[in-house]
Design a protein around this motif. Structure first.
Motif, PDB file in Angstrom:
ATOM      1  N   ILE A  29       0.835  -1.203   0.000  1.00 37.96           N
ATOM      2  CA  ILE A  29       0.000   0.000   0.000  1.00 37.96           C
ATOM      3  C   ILE A  29       0.866   1.247   0.000  1.00 37.96           C
ATOM      4  CG2 ILE A  29      -1.612   1.360   1.389  1.00 37.96           C
ATOM      5  CD1 ILE A  29      -2.872  -1.302   2.272  1.00 37.96           C
ATOM      6  N   LEU A  30       1.876   1.278   0.872  1.00 37.11           N
ATOM      7  CA  LEU A  30       2.754   2.455   0.927  1.00 37.11           C
ATOM      8  C   LEU A  30       3.502   2.634  -0.385  1.00 37.11           C
ATOM      9  CD1 LEU A  30       4.732   4.068   3.602  1.00 37.11           C
ATOM     10  CD2 LEU A  30       6.106   3.127   1.750  1.00 37.11           C
ATOM     11  N   ASN A  31       3.977   1.537  -0.958  1.00 34.82           N
ATOM     12  CA  ASN A  31       4.725   1.632  -2.212  1.00 34.82           C
ATOM     13  C   ASN A  31       3.865   2.223  -3.326  1.00 34.82           C
ATOM     14  OD1 ASN A  31       5.544   0.058  -4.966  1.00 34.82           O
ATOM     15  ND2 ASN A  31       7.346   0.569  -3.753  1.00 34.82           N
TER      16      ASN A  31
ATOM     17  N   ASN B 284       2.747   7.050  -6.659  1.00 33.71           N
ATOM     18  CA  ASN B 284       1.792   7.848  -7.439  1.00 33.71           C
ATOM     19  C   ASN B 284       1.501   9.217  -6.836  1.00 33.71           C
ATOM     20  OD1 ASN B 284       0.578   5.883  -9.653  1.00 33.71           O
ATOM     21  ND2 ASN B 284       0.815   4.688  -7.773  1.00 33.71           N
ATOM     22  N   TRP B 285       2.142   9.548  -5.722  1.00 35.41           N
ATOM     23  CA  TRP B 285       1.927  10.826  -5.047  1.00 35.41           C
ATOM     24  C   TRP B 285       2.945  11.830  -5.597  1.00 35.41           C
ATOM     25  CZ3 TRP B 285       1.742  11.250   1.019  1.00 35.41           C
ATOM     26  CH2 TRP B 285       0.926  12.336   1.380  1.00 35.41           C
TER      27      TRP B 285
ATOM     28  N   MET C 225       7.460  12.956  -5.566  1.00 36.20           N
ATOM     29  CA  MET C 225       8.030  12.899  -6.913  1.00 36.20           C
ATOM     30  C   MET C 225       7.815  11.541  -7.560  1.00 36.20           C
ATOM     31  SD  MET C 225      11.556  15.130  -6.542  1.00 36.20           S
ATOM     32  CE  MET C 225      12.020  14.774  -8.229  1.00 36.20           C
ATOM     33  N   GLY C 226       6.852  10.762  -7.058  1.00 37.27           N
ATOM     34  CA  GLY C 226       6.506   9.487  -7.653  1.00 37.27           C
ATOM     35  C   GLY C 226       7.667   8.517  -7.663  1.00 37.27           C
TER      36      GLY C 226
ATOM     37  N   ILE D 103      17.017   9.437  -2.530  1.00 36.56           N
ATOM     38  CA  ILE D 103      16.108   8.346  -2.193  1.00 36.56           C
ATOM     39  C   ILE D 103      15.100   8.166  -3.319  1.00 36.56           C
ATOM     40  CG2 ILE D 103      16.263   8.580   0.319  1.00 36.56           C
ATOM     41  CD1 ILE D 103      13.596  10.103   0.215  1.00 36.56           C
ATOM     42  N   SER D 104      14.607   6.958  -3.447  1.00 35.84           N
ATOM     43  CA  SER D 104      13.510   6.662  -4.364  1.00 35.84           C
ATOM     44  C   SER D 104      12.644   5.591  -3.714  1.00 35.84           C
ATOM     45  CB  SER D 104      14.030   6.181  -5.720  1.00 35.84           C
ATOM     46  OG  SER D 104      14.691   4.938  -5.590  1.00 35.84           O
ATOM     47  N   VAL D 105      11.396   5.535  -4.089  1.00 34.93           N
ATOM     48  CA  VAL D 105      10.455   4.645  -3.431  1.00 34.93           C
ATOM     49  C   VAL D 105      10.808   3.181  -3.666  1.00 34.93           C
ATOM     50  CG1 VAL D 105       8.833   4.601  -5.369  1.00 34.93           C
ATOM     51  CG2 VAL D 105       7.987   4.231  -3.040  1.00 34.93           C
TER      52      VAL D 105
END
Length: 346
Positions: free
Chosen positions: A144-146, A151-152, A157-158, A243-245
């Motif tokens: 869910i967080l990912n 997409n936010w 910054m997605g 950082i990146s998701v």
């Protein structure tokens, strides 16, 4: 009195002293590459100790703790990233974040605290579950967080990377945070809360019959582990400067769980030893995949050898040493170990 205090603190000192020696040698005699490897290993220690606080004491395997690293990493990025960049790339942030930059220490503390608050809120729901249902639900929380963070766009910054974070995490900073994480884990472990939670791990039915609130004990450990995972997220962000998701997803989840399982998930010593062993093996394999000079020639392992070897190591540990390299025991004062014949965690 001094000897008694030393014996009581030995499970922590027995871990910190070798780590301090490694950091000293890496800084004095190692290359930049070695220093980076040591720093990465210490950040992994914070991460795995965060996992241990909940998994080791409760016996419930969590696949979603990396989500709290992501929450803290993004929270500190929002506070410390360049104020000229945020209004353009992260226009959805509140005004107090979008137009201001904050010092790294308060930003790190508040980010880790936010991760703990998130863990508490998530735990209010998930800690009502047990066994495989609880484990799968934590994995669902990670997904869910990912999806949300991917997409936010106006806030995270997605899937793009946030860059320009201050990089202040040196080997000694990482060591200090690893020491703090271990102290937090040990104090919880020897507290009445930790003892009670381990009772639920060994026999949940008997614990409930004795009047122990399994729900609240697990929630407390889940929240505390969320804070430590938040610390790891902050260190990760300010070590790399970006950082990146996708960084905080399944890859990091499974490698840290592997470290915990290999070392021994029922002891703090096992959590730390697992990180040291797996980090050393991983670093050697990574260098061999890139190619190493040997006997006048260059030897290189096939791509993917690292993952295969780690999988084999984990299988061997699960088959021949189910409780990990430490067998679920802590490092104790040598004379005390001879007297009792055991270093088991109660």
């Amino acid at each position: 009195m001094a000897l008694r205090l030393l014996k009581q603190a030995w499970p922590i000192l027995g871990l910190l002293l070798p780590l301090a020696l490694i950091v000293f040698l890496a800084e004095q005699f190692g290359s930049i590459s070695v220093e980076r490897s040591v720093t990465e290993g210490l950040i992994k220690i914070v991460t795995v100790v965060g996992l241990y606080i909940f998994i080791g004491n409760s016996g419930v395997v969590s696949f979603g703790h990396v989500a709290f690293m992501a929450i803290a990493a993004y929270a500190t990025a929002w506070q410390t990233c360049c104020s000229a960049l945020k209004p353009i790339t992260m226009s959805g942030l509140p005004e107090f974040l979008r137009s201001h930059t904050y010092p790294v220490l308060p930003a790190g503390i508040s980010a880790a605290t936010l991760a703990a608050v998130a863990a508490f809120i998530v735990g209010l729901v998930l800690m009502r579950l047990s066994g495989i249902a609880a484990s799968i639900s934590t994995l669902a929380a990670l997904f869910i967080l990912n999806v949300v963070y991917s997409n936010w766009d106006k806030v995270t910054m997605g899937t793009a990377s946030i860059v320009g974070l201050p990089t202040y995490v040196t080997p000694w900073v990482a060591f200090a945070c690893a020491g703090l994480a271990m102290v937090i884990a040990y104090l919880f472990q020897v507290s009445s809360w930790g003892l009670t939670l381990r009772a639920t791990r060994e026999d949940e039915v008997a614990a409930r019959a004795s009047g122990i609130s399994v729900y609240w004990m697990r929630l407390a450990a889940f929240t505390l582990s969320g804070f430590v995972m938040g610390m790891a997220g902050v260190l990760h962000a300010h070590f790399l400067g970006t950082i990146s998701v996708d960084t905080f997803f399944l890859g990091l989840t499974f490698i840290t769980l592997t470290m915990l399982v290999v070392g021994g998930m029922k002891s703090l010593s096992g959590a730390v030893l697992g990180v040291v062993v797996i980090s050393f093996v991983t670093d050697i394999l990574r260098r061999m995949e890139a190619g190493m000079s040997f006997g006048g020639g260059e030897v290189a392992l096939p791509a993917g050898s690292q993952e295969v070897v780690l999988a084999v190591v984990m299988l061997l540990v699960l088959i021949f040493r189910r409780d990990g390299l430490t067998k679920g025991r802590e490092f104790v004062w040598p004379s005390l170990s001879r007297q009792t014949g055991s270093g088991d965690v109660t």
